[in-house]
Design an enzyme around this catalytic site. Structure first.
Site, PDB file in Angstrom:
ATOM      1  N   SER A  78      32.206 -68.429  23.861  1.00 17.19           N
ATOM      2  CA  SER A  78      32.432 -67.526  23.379  1.00 17.19           C
ATOM      3  C   SER A  78      34.308 -67.562  23.333  1.00 17.19           C
ATOM      4  CB  SER A  78      32.023 -66.417  23.136  1.00 17.19           C
ATOM      5  OG  SER A  78      30.438 -66.779  23.778  1.00 17.19           O
TER       6      SER A  78
ATOM      7  N   LYS B 194      31.481 -66.721  15.910  1.00 25.37           N
ATOM      8  CA  LYS B 194      30.758 -66.034  17.100  1.00 25.37           C
ATOM      9  C   LYS B 194      31.317 -64.327  17.093  1.00 25.37           C
ATOM     10  CE  LYS B 194      28.386 -65.652  20.855  1.00 25.37           C
ATOM     11  NZ  LYS B 194      27.509 -65.005  20.639  1.00 25.37           N
TER      12      LYS B 194
ATOM     13  N   LYS C  40      34.662 -58.540  25.750  1.00 28.75           N
ATOM     14  CA  LYS C  40      35.595 -59.653  25.642  1.00 28.75           C
ATOM     15  C   LYS C  40      35.677 -60.766  24.176  1.00 28.75           C
ATOM     16  CE  LYS C  40      34.176 -63.637  26.393  1.00 28.75           C
ATOM     17  NZ  LYS C  40      33.140 -64.376  26.305  1.00 28.75           N
TER      18      LYS C  40
HETATM   19  P1  NAD Z   1      28.782 -66.423  33.571  1.00 25.14           P
HETATM   20  O1  NAD Z   1      29.790 -65.499  33.978  1.00 25.14           O
HETATM   21  O2  NAD Z   1      27.126 -66.260  34.026  1.00 25.14           O
HETATM   22  O3  NAD Z   1      29.036 -68.431  33.575  1.00 25.14           O
HETATM   23  C1  NAD Z   1      30.031 -68.794  33.163  1.00 25.14           C
HETATM   24  C2  NAD Z   1      30.135 -69.599  34.788  1.00 25.14           C
HETATM   25  O4  NAD Z   1      31.344 -70.451  34.205  1.00 25.14           O
HETATM   26  C3  NAD Z   1      30.294 -69.054  36.321  1.00 25.14           C
HETATM   27  O5  NAD Z   1      29.089 -69.737  36.587  1.00 25.14           O
HETATM   28  C4  NAD Z   1      31.157 -69.349  36.861  1.00 25.14           C
HETATM   29  O6  NAD Z   1      31.191 -69.952  38.116  1.00 25.14           O
HETATM   30  C5  NAD Z   1      31.890 -70.516  36.308  1.00 25.14           C
HETATM   31  N1  NAD Z   1      33.479 -70.577  36.078  1.00 25.14           N
HETATM   32  C6  NAD Z   1      34.226 -69.790  35.686  1.00 25.14           C
HETATM   33  N2  NAD Z   1      35.423 -69.939  35.814  1.00 25.14           N
HETATM   34  C7  NAD Z   1      35.835 -71.246  36.325  1.00 25.14           C
HETATM   35  C8  NAD Z   1      36.640 -71.850  36.360  1.00 25.14           C
HETATM   36  N3  NAD Z   1      37.923 -72.534  36.356  1.00 25.14           N
HETATM   37  N4  NAD Z   1      35.898 -73.201  36.412  1.00 25.14           N
HETATM   38  C9  NAD Z   1      35.007 -74.398  36.353  1.00 25.14           C
HETATM   39  N5  NAD Z   1      33.610 -72.801  36.743  1.00 25.14           N
HETATM   40  C10 NAD Z   1      34.277 -71.488  35.810  1.00 25.14           C
HETATM   41  O7  NAD Z   1      28.777 -66.975  31.649  1.00 25.14           O
HETATM   42  P2  NAD Z   1      27.211 -66.852  30.490  1.00 25.14           P
HETATM   43  O8  NAD Z   1      27.286 -65.786  30.537  1.00 25.14           O
HETATM   44  O9  NAD Z   1      27.177 -68.561  31.116  1.00 25.14           O
HETATM   45  O10 NAD Z   1      29.006 -67.212  29.560  1.00 25.14           O
HETATM   46  C11 NAD Z   1      29.527 -68.012  29.115  1.00 25.14           C
HETATM   47  C12 NAD Z   1      29.656 -68.357  27.468  1.00 25.14           C
HETATM   48  O11 NAD Z   1      29.031 -68.089  26.960  1.00 25.14           O
HETATM   49  C13 NAD Z   1      30.495 -66.759  27.315  1.00 25.14           C
HETATM   50  O12 NAD Z   1      31.808 -67.073  26.834  1.00 25.14           O
HETATM   51  C14 NAD Z   1      29.611 -65.615  27.459  1.00 25.14           C
HETATM   52  O13 NAD Z   1      30.819 -64.876  26.281  1.00 25.14           O
HETATM   53  C15 NAD Z   1      28.638 -66.962  25.985  1.00 25.14           C
HETATM   54  N6  NAD Z   1      27.740 -66.376  25.701  1.00 25.14           N
HETATM   55  C16 NAD Z   1      26.799 -66.094  26.625  1.00 25.14           C
HETATM   56  C17 NAD Z   1      25.373 -65.458  26.290  1.00 25.14           C
HETATM   57  C18 NAD Z   1      24.232 -64.736  27.273  1.00 25.14           C
HETATM   58  O14 NAD Z   1      23.484 -64.346  26.800  1.00 25.14           O
HETATM   59  N7  NAD Z   1      24.585 -65.047  28.395  1.00 25.14           N
HETATM   60  C19 NAD Z   1      25.159 -65.300  24.941  1.00 25.14           C
HETATM   61  C20 NAD Z   1      26.054 -66.583  24.197  1.00 25.14           C
HETATM   62  C21 NAD Z   1      27.214 -66.847  24.495  1.00 25.14           C
END
Ligand code: NAD
Length: 315
Positions: free
Chosen positions: A103, A178, A247
């Protein structure tokens, strides 16, 4: 350009709460996967279970694949991972494609798209909605921005992870949609939290409030799928963090500002959730946001202070 059907070589960066179940679906569909995360143990664990490969650097990963999917916290991280030193863009071949399913902020996405275009790399934005359970069973919704040829190429990948694939138009419109979706979702969760606590103070039973809302015009996704499950149960385990929701709301407020559309509730919502993030910490589940209202001192002054701060910073 041919569509990226299994067993095409795909890179996947970001193996967090959402990334892990999403890429597991690609593995089950037979794609050849190359995975990476800042936390290297997530990549090696995934590769051990699902048979994907890891790489010594993002550039090396990109050199081995036809397309890269990013599922990262926000657009800033996506840009770093692509354009930083030893980043993905250094390894991607001309004609390859980047599918950003995070997102991210839509304005940054358009800028990134122009930078990648100059290297003959396509960018498609396809953020998702549905959370961890729907990531697991492949029934996510995705909203897809990008040109027709690029979106057609990634469609088989998207259909492996999502049940509803909505084409939204030009690059960045998926990310815009989104953020707007989460604005409506977060606004609904916050206002239902206030209604619940007001009702409780007046003598209504919380479960009864939720049941009545859900059979009436006040129902929303949070009253139906979050209140009993995560808030009244006190489990606060939806798998979507408060920091990520805050965010998304800042992205929505920035988008409103860019368009010039007056949106006072949008700004207030973004401010309230950001204040809550500051008070509770971004790592908490987003359903725990109700705690800032519960932790009130009884006369509503803590909540009033939150609203005043939010409104004050708009002035
Ligand atoms: P999360 O924090 O669980 O996962 C993010 C991952 O990115 C982590 O494993 C982290 O180590 C990795 N990361 C961070 N910086 C990095 C870098 N520089 N290089 C490589 N890896 C890196 O987040 P999430 O809940 O999986 O969400 C991911 C995206 O999806 C976000 O943008 C969030 O807003 C969106 N989203 C989340 C949900 C939900 O229900 N969790 C639903 C829809 C959308």
């Amino acid at each position: 350009m041919t569509a990226l059907v299994s067993p095409a070589k795909i890179g996947f960066v970001g193996l967090g709460n959402m990334g892990r179940p999403m890429v597991a679906r690609l593995a089950a569909a037979g794609y050849e996967l190359h995975v990476a995360d800042k936390d290297a143990s997530l990549a090696t664990d995934f590769a051990a279970v699902h048979g994907g490969r890891t790489a010594p650097s993002l550039a090396a990963l990109a050199g081995a694949v036809e397309a890269v999917i990013t599922m990262l916290p926000d657009g800033k991280v996506v840009r770093e991972v692509l354009l930083g030193r030893n980043g993905l863009a250094e390894g991607l071949s001309p004609g390859s494609i980047v599918l950003d399913m995070s997102s991210s902020d839509p304005v940054g996405t358009r800028e990134l798209g122009a930078t990648l275009r100059a290297k003959n790399i396509d960018l498609v934005d396809a953020p998702v909605s549905g959370g961890v359970p729907r990531a697991r069973d492949g029934s996510l919704s995705t909203m897809v921005g990008g040109d027709d040829a690029a979106t057609a190429r990634v469609r088989p990948i998207l259909e492996t992870m999502a049940k509803h694939v909505f084409l939204t138009g030009a690059l960045g419109t998926g990310h815009a949609m989104k953020a707007l979706n989460n604005l409506v979702s977060a606004g609904g969760l916050w206002i239902a939290s206030e209604a619940l606590l007001v009702g409780q103070r007046f003598g209504l039973a919380p479960e009864r409030i939720v049941d009545i809302l859900n059979a009436s015009t006040g129902r929303n996704n949070s009253t139906e799928n979050k209140f009993k499950q995560h808030i009244l149960s006190r489990s606060f385990a939806s798998g979507f963090s408060l920091g990520l929701m805050a965010k998304d709301l800042r992205v929505a407020a920035d988008l409103a500002a860019v368009t010039g559309q007056p949106s006072p509730m949008t700004r207030l919502c973004a401010q309230l959730w950001s204040e809550a993030e500051g008070k509770l910490g971004g790592a908490q589940d987003h359903t725990a946001v109700i705690k800032v209202l519960e932790e009130d001192d009884g006369d509503g002054s803590a909540h009033r202070e939150l609203v005043h701060k939010a409104l004050g910073s708009e002035a």
